[in-house]
Design an enzyme around this catalytic site. Sequence first.
Site, short mmCIF file in Angstrom:
data_model
loop_
_atom_site.label_atom_id
_atom_site.label_comp_id
_atom_site.label_asym_id
_atom_site.label_seq_id
_atom_site.Cartn_x
_atom_site.Cartn_y
_atom_site.Cartn_z
N ASP A 29 6.04 2.24 1.79
CA ASP A 29 5.18 1.08 2.01
C ASP A 29 4.48 1.30 3.35
O ASP A 29 5.12 1.25 4.41
CB ASP A 29 6.03 -0.19 2.02
CG ASP A 29 5.19 -1.46 2.16
OD1 ASP A 29 4.02 -1.37 2.58
OD2 ASP A 29 5.73 -2.55 1.86
N HIS A 30 3.17 1.52 3.31
CA HIS A 30 2.44 1.89 4.52
C HIS A 30 2.33 0.74 5.52
O HIS A 30 1.92 0.94 6.66
CB HIS A 30 1.05 2.40 4.15
CG HIS A 30 0.55 3.47 5.07
ND1 HIS A 30 1.36 4.17 5.93
CD2 HIS A 30 -0.70 3.98 5.26
CE1 HIS A 30 0.66 5.05 6.61
NE2 HIS A 30 -0.61 4.95 6.23
N ARG A 31 2.68 -0.47 5.11
CA ARG A 31 2.73 -1.57 6.06
C ARG A 31 3.90 -1.39 7.02
O ARG A 31 3.86 -1.86 8.16
CB ARG A 31 2.88 -2.91 5.33
CG ARG A 31 1.74 -3.29 4.41
CD ARG A 31 2.05 -4.54 3.61
NE ARG A 31 3.25 -4.37 2.78
CZ ARG A 31 3.76 -5.34 2.01
NH1 ARG A 31 3.19 -6.53 1.98
NH2 ARG A 31 4.83 -5.11 1.28
N PRO B 8 0.85 -1.21 0.00
CA PRO B 8 0.00 0.00 0.00
C PRO B 8 0.87 1.25 0.00
O PRO B 8 1.63 1.49 0.93
CB PRO B 8 -0.81 -0.13 1.29
CG PRO B 8 0.01 -1.02 2.16
CD PRO B 8 0.75 -1.95 1.27
N VAL C 164 5.93 1.78 7.06
CA VAL C 164 6.22 3.18 7.36
C VAL C 164 4.90 3.94 7.49
O VAL C 164 4.12 4.00 6.53
CB VAL C 164 7.09 3.82 6.25
CG1 VAL C 164 7.43 5.25 6.60
CG2 VAL C 164 8.35 2.99 6.02
#
Length: 473
Positions: free
Chosen positions: A443-445, A267, A447
């Site tokens: 990468d929102h997983r 994401p 960061v």
Amino acid sequence: MPTFQQFLLPDAGEGLTEAEIVQWHVAVGDTVTVNQTIVEIETAKSLVELPSPYTGVVAEILAPEGTTVEVGTPIVIVDTDPGGAPSGDAPAAAAAGTGAPVDGAPAQADAAGGAVLVGYGVSEQGSHRRPRAAAPSAAASAGRATSAVATGPAVVVAPSAPVPAPETRAQAGRVLAKPPVRKLARDLGVDLASVVPTGPGEIVTREDVLEFASRAEGRSLATYPGDDVPWEAEGAVVAEGRQTRVPVKSVRKRTAEAMVASAFTAPHVTVFHTVDVTRTMKMVARLREEREFRDVRVTPLLITAKALLIAVNRHPEINASWDESAQEIVYKHYVNLGIAAATPRGLMVPNIKDAHRMTLKELAQGLADLTATARAGKTSPSDMSDGTITITNVGVFGIDTGTPILNPGEAGILAFGAIREQPWVHKGRIKKRWVTQLALSVDHRLVDGELASRVLADVATILHEPAQALVWA
């Protein structure tokens, strides 16, 4: 009798399954030695020169230039005992085998038949050959309206109306048409030889000319294909000349696969920052005058790369990757800094190994070497593996910013935009300053928004005031 040994196409790294034979450096009958470069192949990532695993005489080349073969496929047969008694059937027997050599197993082949080079690994894949798409015919290149036959993945579209073959029309002699029809064709700019006759005795009628002219209306080309267009050399022009179809392969194919996997797996979140970089521009100008930096190229990208390395050191959580199979987050204690490079073969992202250990001059030399190697198409698979964070310099194209897609296996990518002189409020007054835009995709997983913002703010702070690097470094 002669001893014939097969050389199987090795896995040139990164688990690649196929490669295209670009150029043979030897011919049948040539004498070769161990580690002599015999062939150049193009993988999905780079051009690779393969050395010979044998000393002997080339007996047969099994994979011509331009063909694509899978890893483990025999590509050449070498007679390692050319002084032995002749045996005409030996090369054919070797080529028809399952991949095992005729007389014993060479050091470069394992029991399963997979070819091995040092550090390359093995493969048990089957084999096939995919021929290169044929180049457009001379008629298609000149008139842009005749059919160019392609092989392999290229698609040839049939014309909307049947067109007699050139030989048939030539045998028929002069095109038959009445004077009024000929005048109509001249007025409409229609070549009578291109019109399909429907009248008695294959005579071209008025209706034939009008129908042909109506089909040709609005068919001017927005782009005109030509021999100087690189992508057309590998594709095929369709019958009506309005499309060129090029097989997707090599770097373009791997890039597409990686970007789709990245976009739909990680994401993405992007944060932006507009920053006054006037002091960075002054620093670049000063460094260019320094004796120590006269033999290297100093650019704003160099300062940006150094700023990102310092930011990663202050926020090491961004230097990570997501291991889906193990359900673990992998934090890396080194920085292999990727630099996105546009090359004639497509986008490539080689990386500078252990960039965090380099001085500013060493980093400048690393950037120069990386760029030159990538543009020459000589980047090795190892140079593009194990990257940890990337910079894409969209500013060289005059672009202000963008939302970059993460390089697979990384948690961050920084887009560095064009530097422009703009009106800017500086010390309470509007002045002309050098300004750029930064964009950091993460990468929102791994960061969250806070960490991404802090990293980008650190990069921007150093670009605004390079002296800050002395405090944080």
